[in-house]
Design an enzyme around this catalytic site. Structure first.
Site, PDB file in Angstrom:
ATOM      1  CG  ASP A 113     154.902 138.838  49.563  1.00  9.37           C
ATOM      2  OD1 ASP A 113     155.108 140.058  49.406  1.00  9.37           O
ATOM      3  OD2 ASP A 113     154.575 138.338  50.647  1.00  9.37           O
ATOM      4  N   GLY A 148     155.076 139.400  56.449  1.00 10.58           N
ATOM      5  CA  GLY A 148     156.373 139.549  55.804  1.00 10.58           C
ATOM      6  C   GLY A 148     156.775 138.162  55.335  1.00 10.58           C
ATOM      7  CB  ALA A 149     157.520 136.828  51.982  1.00  9.03           C
ATOM      8  NE  ARG A 165     148.637 136.976  53.992  1.00  9.55           N
ATOM      9  CZ  ARG A 165     149.313 138.127  53.924  1.00  9.55           C
ATOM     10  NH1 ARG A 165     150.325 138.356  54.724  1.00  9.55           N
ATOM     11  NH2 ARG A 165     148.963 139.036  53.036  1.00  9.55           N
TER      12      ARG A 165
END
Lengths: 347, 347
Positions: free
Chosen positions: A237, A47-48, A89
């Protein structure tokens, strides 16, 4: 029991391992750099917004060792850890956003002592955390105005208390609306391949007694055709200055379906999700994740072992398909450079 | 080894149990009525054309017992078995189409002896089988004309030699095109919840050495946006006189995406898939399958156990979204009552 995606107390960082949900609710202490990296990379923390908060605390605990260390060595290590964690990420902007904030604090306080710099890093992480909680609440309150009492809302992936350190983004809107309209209905798509909808969002909504139906990602179009879905709300995101929005793969699919069925399509995200340094769709790096995520489930092969797969983790929705972006500062209708700045520049 | 979805030899009916693929290739003898019903209901045998062929043979073996039986009793039993088998699955027209054909044979030959009626049932089943094989080949040849050498074709669910008793419908087009253009590329979407794409289509295409990529259903829109997909070809379970097409859930989703991205969307199906007795979308019964199919995978729970799910097995694509329907008699462009009849009435 009230669950939290993340806890930070007495310098100890604990996460809820999201890869084990909903079968197991297991908290895990994180203290080493490698574990911070792995938790992000392997989606134990996801989850950003949550990734941002977690990375900030994670950096702090990775530096908060008992070993005595020279300042130059400490700063070198801190900057190295920051660079390393940023690579965990690529798509969500929050990871590098939070780490860059801490980097600035370090570089601006080179003259201070090691304990003092540590204290400032911790303070910054705590502020990012507090801000996230507050932004989530504000997004909920802002977005709630869009919801009507009989809405049937489809949401994608997970954007709730498991995706943030607060109440969520898209789910925060739903939680806020539920307080006002307890009869709203929520459709949760399972969100292949990693099933964040089935595993996480279902679990969150059940814990709050909200009326929900789990569906396959394949069924959204059919339900829209049958007029069972009145609104779609998703998270984000990264959003460019022109409004191109990266989010979990499948989001763009829903946006196209909404346009075809004339259903409002909303994105809910804090202003920190905007990356104004880029404008176009192609400027956003899209993470390609391992084929294994599609080909196996719980280590069981669900496709022939030799088959090649293509597994983009995100997609990009152009601004023309977005009815509005719900931020803590207000709703950006018809996202464009001008309309985005108008809202983001509010104090 | 060349695999077959179904074998009928010396009055013995054998099926390849598709629920076990791709992990296990297991053939299973079917001789009792209940097993015929269960094999259809539980998708050991699936794919609209195959269900028709299998039901015809299945009916035959269910009646071909050694016990001596009076003719009235035999006919009563035959009609009962037909009615029962028709209820195994509601959406695909081929099931009732094949069984109705046999019913007519029985009713038209009431004066014959039991062995003679049995022989006629068997002959009818064999003809349905032979016809299916031939229709598949013709569909392949007809549809192949639409394919170019550099096409990247997306297909949904499974429509190949596992879905028919021949070479397939949509996959027959791909197989035929592959002979001519060995460089075509195929995207296979996994087709949740039962993963017919991941489990069956991938397995089929691999066995034929065709270049394929497995994707989640969620990724199709993203790949279309990136211009990675040039055509979509799917099968059908039932098509009305106006061209409304029922097929595996997710098909309508792809049709909407194709319209948005200006990608041709083709349906491949034999003329027996048309149900000219109905015209509108709402006339097609849509099978709602158990929530368990979404919530579990290989008996492992992948969502909270108390969550409610909504699991339509099919959806309906309106004719306006279909570029053409590929039948054994030709391609129906711009499907409408007139255009459909023009092709179907060809001899």
């Amino acid at each position: 029991m009230k669950h939290s995606s993340l806890l930070f107390k007495n310098d100890i960082l604990t996460i809820l391992d999201q890869t084990l949900l909903p079968q197991k609710v297991k908290y895990k202490k994180i203290s080493h750099l490698k574990d911070v990296y792995t938790a992000i990379k392997n989606l134990q923390v996801r989850g950003a917004p949550l990734i941002g908060v977690f990375a900030a605390y994670g950096l702090y605990v990775s530096l908060n060792t008992k070993t005595r260390i020279k300042k130059t060595e400490f700063i070198r290590k801190a900057l190295h850890n920051i660079d390393y964690l940023k690579t965990a990420r690529p798509t969500a902007v929050n990871l590098s956003w939070a780490l860059t904030k801490i980097q600035e604090v370090i570089l601006n306080n080179k003259e201070s002592t090691v304990p003092e710099i540590k204290r400032l890093i911790k303070k910054t992480a705590e502020r990012i955390h507090r801000d996230d909680v507050k932004l989530c609440r504000m997004i909920g309150i802002t977005g709630c105005k869009l919801i009507s009492k009989n809405d049937s809302i489809l949401t994608h992936c997970n954007t709730g208390f498991l995706a943030t350190s607060g109440n969520g983004t898209a789910l925060s809107v739903i939680y806020e609306a539920y307080k006002k309209y307890p009869k709203i209905k929520v459709y949760v798509d399972e969100t292949r391949p990693l099933l964040q909808g089935a595993r996480l969002t279902s679990w969150e909504l059940l814990s709050k007694n909200i009326d929900l139906r789990l569906i396959t990602d394949n069924s959204a179009a059919f339900l829209m055709q049958k007029k069972k879905i009145t609104k779609v709300i998703v998270g984000a995101d990264r959003i460019t200055s022109l409004g191109f929005t990266a989010n979990k793969v499948g989001t763009y699919n829903l946006a196209v379906l909404c346009k075809h069925h004339k259903i409002p399509f909303y994105v809910a995200a804090p202003s920190s999700t905007f990356d104004l340094s880029i404008s176009k769709s192609k400027d956003i790096p899209i993470e390609e994740r391992p084929a294994k995520e599609i080909k196996t489930l719980a280590n069981r092969l669900i496709a022939p072992k030799d088959v090649k797969a293509c597994n983009p983790a995100f997609d990009i929705t152009p601004p023309g398909l977005i009815t509005g972006i719900i931020t803590e500062k207000g709703i950006i209708y018809q996202p464009s450079k001008k309309n985005i700045l108008k809202i983001l520049n509010r104090i």
